[in-house]
Scaffold this active site. Structure first.
Site, PDB file in Angstrom:
ATOM      1  N   HIS A 177      -5.971   3.699   9.123  1.00 25.56           N
ATOM      2  CA  HIS A 177      -6.502   4.208   7.708  1.00 25.56           C
ATOM      3  C   HIS A 177      -7.220   5.515   7.804  1.00 25.56           C
ATOM      4  O   HIS A 177      -7.298   6.240   7.176  1.00 25.56           O
ATOM      5  CB  HIS A 177      -6.856   3.233   6.921  1.00 25.56           C
ATOM      6  CG  HIS A 177      -6.875   3.745   5.324  1.00 25.56           C
ATOM      7  ND1 HIS A 177      -5.685   4.274   4.645  1.00 25.56           N
ATOM      8  CD2 HIS A 177      -8.205   4.013   4.838  1.00 25.56           C
ATOM      9  CE1 HIS A 177      -6.249   4.524   3.359  1.00 25.56           C
ATOM     10  NE2 HIS A 177      -7.513   4.703   3.245  1.00 25.56           N
ATOM     11  N   ASP A 178      -8.494   5.280   8.658  1.00 32.48           N
ATOM     12  CA  ASP A 178      -9.290   6.187   8.557  1.00 32.48           C
ATOM     13  C   ASP A 178      -9.630   6.866  10.022  1.00 32.48           C
ATOM     14  O   ASP A 178     -11.047   6.669  10.542  1.00 32.48           O
ATOM     15  CB  ASP A 178     -10.666   5.724   7.924  1.00 32.48           C
ATOM     16  CG  ASP A 178     -11.757   6.929   7.832  1.00 32.48           C
ATOM     17  OD1 ASP A 178     -11.486   7.853   7.568  1.00 32.48           O
ATOM     18  OD2 ASP A 178     -12.938   6.289   7.466  1.00 32.48           O
ATOM     19  N   LEU A 179      -8.807   7.368  10.598  1.00 32.46           N
ATOM     20  CA  LEU A 179      -8.735   7.907  12.125  1.00 32.46           C
ATOM     21  C   LEU A 179      -9.640   9.068  12.022  1.00 32.46           C
ATOM     22  O   LEU A 179      -9.048   9.992  11.383  1.00 32.46           O
ATOM     23  CB  LEU A 179      -7.495   7.984  12.519  1.00 32.46           C
ATOM     24  CG  LEU A 179      -7.521   8.476  13.951  1.00 32.46           C
ATOM     25  CD1 LEU A 179      -7.937   7.453  15.039  1.00 32.46           C
ATOM     26  CD2 LEU A 179      -6.071   8.810  14.614  1.00 32.46           C
ATOM     27  N   ASN A 183     -14.800   7.126  14.327  1.00 34.56           N
ATOM     28  CA  ASN A 183     -14.180   5.709  14.765  1.00 34.56           C
ATOM     29  C   ASN A 183     -13.625   5.943  16.096  1.00 34.56           C
ATOM     30  O   ASN A 183     -12.767   4.966  16.402  1.00 34.56           O
ATOM     31  CB  ASN A 183     -13.303   5.335  13.760  1.00 34.56           C
ATOM     32  CG  ASN A 183     -13.872   5.088  12.363  1.00 34.56           C
ATOM     33  OD1 ASN A 183     -15.068   4.770  12.351  1.00 34.56           O
ATOM     34  ND2 ASN A 183     -13.260   5.444  11.197  1.00 34.56           N
TER      35      ASN A 183
END
Length: 247
Positions: A177-179, A183
């Protein structure tokens, strides 16, 4: 190497936990609290994001090698996060942020993808709402990509590996969801890892969400580049990453 996990549940009143017996011997719900680790002088560091991420060291009673873990409390983002902060509507345990991320991490372990191992989670209900915490393994001797690029540039082979690694996740239907560049971790052996799968999920493999995921990553590089003149990133690095992704 076997990736079959021995999962156990713990319930006490409005508290429900799931933990990985392969990784933890003497589980107690308090292990999902920062105070527990502070009391045991086991906090080794922290990082600031939406909330504080705590780095811990778990020492087993049988004197085996200590394990490095990460403890994260779930916080809301956006405007609603300024109002309710860390509370979510409870519909079922399987739909909580903690259970969904734990389950996804467990699935990725069966696929031998380079992601953290799930250790335990805790969900505490308060009427129609819940709060949650997650324990996962810490990637040893690794730094996030932003920290690395703030200090130095990396070669095209490593950019290729980053793209290749993301493709491994995408080809298994793993949606992150939050690439973003924070991360993505690289360890001291130049192995690439992905972390923080909150709101991630399994999806049918198709190019639509995959390309949106990649565009999100590209925007994060532009964002970091605009924040710091010392950020060692250029458009040709993206080309090298894509060559690994599209190989």
């Amino acid at each position: 190497m076997s990736h079959i996990m021995q999962l156990e549940t713990f319930k006490d009143g409005n508290t429900c936990c799931l933990f990985n017996r392969n990784e933890i011997e003497d589980f107690t719900p308090e292990m999902l609290s920062v105070k527990y680790w502070q009391k045991n002088n086991a906090i080794t560091g922290s990082a600031q994001g939406r909330g504080t991420t705590w780095f811990l060291q778990y020492k087993q009673k049988n004197n085996t090698q200590p394990k490095d873990w990460v403890l994260r409390h779930y916080y809301r983002g956006g405007l609603i996060g300024k109002i309710v902060n860390d509370s979510y509507f409870f519909t079922s345990l399987k739909h909580t942020r903690a259970d969904r991320e734990f389950s996804l991490l467990a699935h990725m372990q069966t696929l031998t993808l380079p992601a953290p191992k799930p250790i335990a989670y805790r969900v505490i209900r308060h009427g129609l709402l819940y709060r949650a915490d997650l324990l996962s393994s810490r990637i040893e001797n690794a730094q996030d990509l932003v920290a690395i690029l703030t200090k130095k540039s990396i070669n095209d082979d490593l950019w290729f590996s980053i793209g290749e690694t993301i493709r491994r996740f995408h080809s298994q239907g793993i949606y992150h969801h939050d690439l973003n560049a924070h991360n993505i971790l690289i360890d001291d052996k130049n192995k690439v890892w992905l972390i923080d799968f909150d709101q991630g999920e399994l999806r049918a493999v198709n190019s639509s969400w995959q390309q949106n995921n990649m565009q999100r990553l590209l925007r994060s590089f532009h964002k970091e580049q605009n924040k710091s003149p010392n950020f060692n990133w250029h458009e040709n690095h993206w080309d090298a990453l894509l060559s690994g992704y599209n190989r």
